[in-house]
Design a protein around this motif. Sequence first.
Motif, PDB file in Angstrom:
ATOM      1  N   LEU A   1      10.230  -1.733 -21.826  1.00  0.00           N
ATOM      2  CA  LEU A   1      11.289  -1.723 -20.823  1.00  0.00           C
ATOM      3  C   LEU A   1      10.989  -0.711 -19.711  1.00  0.00           C
ATOM      4  CD1 LEU A   1      14.539  -1.983 -23.003  1.00  0.00           C
ATOM      5  CD2 LEU A   1      13.520  -3.742 -21.538  1.00  0.00           C
ATOM      6  N   GLU A   2      10.494   0.461 -20.085  1.00  0.00           N
ATOM      7  CA  GLU A   2      10.171   1.494 -19.090  1.00  0.00           C
ATOM      8  C   GLU A   2       8.995   1.057 -18.217  1.00  0.00           C
ATOM      9  OE1 GLU A   2      11.489   4.343 -18.169  1.00  0.00           O
ATOM     10  OE2 GLU A   2      13.170   4.211 -19.549  1.00  0.00           O
TER      11      GLU A   2
ATOM     12  N   HIS B   1       9.337   0.655 -14.187  1.00  0.00           N
ATOM     13  CA  HIS B   1       8.523   1.380 -13.205  1.00  0.00           C
ATOM     14  C   HIS B   1       7.690   0.414 -12.359  1.00  0.00           C
ATOM     15  CE1 HIS B   1       9.180   5.630 -14.213  1.00  0.00           C
ATOM     16  NE2 HIS B   1       9.433   5.189 -15.434  1.00  0.00           N
ATOM     17  N   ALA B   2       7.211  -0.662 -12.964  1.00  0.00           N
ATOM     18  CA  ALA B   2       6.459  -1.656 -12.192  1.00  0.00           C
ATOM     19  C   ALA B   2       7.358  -2.333 -11.162  1.00  0.00           C
ATOM     20  CB  ALA B   2       5.848  -2.700 -13.128  1.00  0.00           C
TER      21      ALA B   2
ATOM     22  N   ALA C   1       0.844  -1.198   0.000  1.00  0.00           N
ATOM     23  CA  ALA C   1       0.000   0.000   0.000  1.00  0.00           C
ATOM     24  C   ALA C   1       0.880   1.249   0.000  1.00  0.00           C
ATOM     25  CB  ALA C   1      -0.921  -0.006   1.216  1.00  0.00           C
ATOM     26  N   LEU C   2       1.961   1.223   0.779  1.00  0.00           N
ATOM     27  CA  LEU C   2       2.893   2.342   0.812  1.00  0.00           C
ATOM     28  C   LEU C   2       3.620   2.496  -0.521  1.00  0.00           C
ATOM     29  CD1 LEU C   2       4.418   1.696   4.358  1.00  0.00           C
ATOM     30  CD2 LEU C   2       2.970   3.631   3.731  1.00  0.00           C
ATOM     31  N   SER C   3       4.101   1.388  -1.080  1.00  0.00           N
ATOM     32  CA  SER C   3       4.864   1.470  -2.332  1.00  0.00           C
ATOM     33  C   SER C   3       3.978   1.892  -3.495  1.00  0.00           C
ATOM     34  CB  SER C   3       5.548   0.133  -2.629  1.00  0.00           C
ATOM     35  OG  SER C   3       4.602  -0.890  -2.921  1.00  0.00           O
ATOM     36  N   ILE C   4       2.742   1.412  -3.537  1.00  0.00           N
ATOM     37  CA  ILE C   4       1.831   1.803  -4.614  1.00  0.00           C
ATOM     38  C   ILE C   4       1.464   3.282  -4.491  1.00  0.00           C
ATOM     39  CG2 ILE C   4      -0.511   1.486  -5.522  1.00  0.00           C
ATOM     40  CD1 ILE C   4      -0.209  -1.510  -4.821  1.00  0.00           C
TER      41      ILE C   4
ATOM     42  N   SER D   1      10.022  -3.549  -5.651  1.00  0.00           N
ATOM     43  CA  SER D   1      11.248  -3.305  -4.895  1.00  0.00           C
ATOM     44  C   SER D   1      10.965  -2.601  -3.570  1.00  0.00           C
ATOM     45  CB  SER D   1      12.209  -2.460  -5.742  1.00  0.00           C
ATOM     46  OG  SER D   1      13.342  -2.079  -4.999  1.00  0.00           O
ATOM     47  N   LEU D   2      10.193  -1.527  -3.618  1.00  0.00           N
ATOM     48  CA  LEU D   2       9.879  -0.782  -2.398  1.00  0.00           C
ATOM     49  C   LEU D   2       9.103  -1.644  -1.401  1.00  0.00           C
ATOM     50  CD1 LEU D   2       8.824   2.773  -3.689  1.00  0.00           C
ATOM     51  CD2 LEU D   2      10.825   2.227  -2.308  1.00  0.00           C
TER      52      LEU D   2
END
Length: 240
Positions: free
Chosen positions: A167-168, A172-173, A128-131, A178-179
């Motif tokens: 690739l971009e 970004h996904a 929830a924080l990373s999104i 990662s977070l």
Amino acid sequence: MAAGEHSILYEPVNAAWKFGVGLAGAEESLPPEVPDHVVMALFVFGVVTTLGVVVSNGLNRDDPGKVQQIVEIVLNWMRNLLEETIGEGGSRHLPLIASFAFFIFISNLSGSIFFLLPPTQNVNVTFALSITAWVLYHLFGLRRNGLRYFAHFVGPVLWLAPLFIPLEIISHAARVLSLGMRLFGNVFGEHLAAAAIFSLVPLALPLPIMALGLLAATLQTFIFIMLTTVYIAEAEASAH
């Protein structure tokens, strides 16, 4: 506290929840219980809000208290981080970054307190924080650059767009993953290690584990807000 157990707040909150749901006659339309990570997230939110209100109401320029001095040092450090990473005017994002920082730090630190569980050891909270960070840095990029923000998705030249666009998108996904996973994995692992040590040598636990918890809480908070700041900087500078 062993992994899988509930925090001390789980039972009283759910007792009140079930009573309220029964009183309203909404047993079929509302969930039967409040998950423990939601209980703890609300608890941390309440702690952060209470601290904010207490500190803001007690502000004193002439004779600042110790808590006010600590908060001012932390906020000034964040303001400098934003200005150095994003550039002039970067401190406009201080409310967002400070909110992330205080919520994540206190969430992580709650794992060092007996009978509490850190909400950040649950993937629902960390994602929830990373999104939230992911959505907001894209919105900041659009606000600053307009539709030109999407230009960096196509690459330096138009004929490379079919290669750069997927690739971009993947890149970004991956930031969401990662977070979210980094924060979850480190907090969960630290809490699991603390529980294992406590089961072996309970009398030796408090000071070393609390020190480790403080270090881990600070480090994971820094990583999250640092990466979020970098993503905002990249999004707002993408048109250049």
